[in-house]
Design a protein around this motif. Sequence first.
Motif: not given
Length: 429
Positions: A284-292, A308-315
Amino acid sequence: RKALRAREGDVASADVTAATAQALRDYYGSRGYINTIVKPVLDATAATGTVDITFAIAEGALTHIRNVAIRGNTRTRDKVIRREILVAPGDTYDEVKIRRSERILNNLGFFETVRSFPVATRQEDEKDLVFQLEEKRTGNVMLGMGFSSVDNLMAFMDLQQANFDIAGWPYFTGGGQKLKLHTQVGSTRKEYDLSFTEPWFLDRKLSLGFDIYRQERNYDDYDVKRTGAAISLGKALPLANRLDFRYRLERTDLDDVSDTNEYVYVDSPEESYFFTQEPRRLTESSLTVSLTHDDRDNPFVPTRGNRTSVFAGLTGGPLGFDADLYRLGISAVQHVPLWYGHVLSVRTRWEAVDRYGSTEAVPIDDRLFIGGGRTIRGFEYRDVGPKVQRTYERDDGTAATVHRPVGGATLGLASAEYSIPIVSKVRLA
């Protein structure tokens, strides 16, 4: 008057009076008027139970910083210290920023003591600012053993250098970088992780991190082995916020499948399920962006504040390799101090994972599970959520049904915890 903490009609406590005097000193000190004296003068009236407070102020002189000197650092580079100081030569002598700089340097963990003081120069309106430091050892070795309902028996060893310098041969200390080797071996889990962090990448407030890891986990029906590497880039934002980007390349092996029988979904009996249908090897190759956002008073035993943490990831997809997935999620915890050290903590967590593109189903090791001491106490580990079942005949001719958790595509969790201090860093929850 905007700086006053005491208001008419308030209880005339010594704490409020002292806090108001300090706020007035900070008002002057933050504008470069150092050595301002604020003296509260009290005029009490016993008959009415009231007190008039007069704050007598002796204003200091406006002062600028000529030079900033660092003393006492024998290993840590001057650059590592200066980049954390919030004032510079030519600035007004801002006592509030200087105190905050002391706290920042203390929180680095490199120094036993940090103190600052002004030194007179030939110009009355100029002072040299001196930071006097006492360094301490920054290398740590931690050994331990433990037991939990999730991991059973385990042992761990951590080697850490909190003031590492990758270019500082032969001692490799003083650069403000972090190097850590973590190993954990147990009856159900093994972990090996080597991580490196540069908190000031390109001499900017950007953290650059590298991780190489190997994880092995034994479940009842199969074993999962993960081998991977990751690179991360983070940026601190105002108001206790942080933005992070993390790219990960990971190889997953699903081995030792002990149950090859046909199951059916409990909620959909017409739909079959085989553990052996899951991909046995996957990259798996993935990129995750998070705002904490994190303003807790302590990361280990917090008593107030919010994280509080919000994240979005794409694999997969444009990132390539074997799986095409996306993830979204948010988690939050609010700690509310009550009385005598009691704390009410409210937590919530929401996540979703789904497939796209050529991937036909979300692999079982990417699905979402809850249950157990880390999520919902009183339930078996990972046992809350969708299940499959099969019915078989015992040796005595009676029927029996076996259930297995297989995880879900969405997750929602909310909990409240009331904790009471027992001794230092030990609480009853």
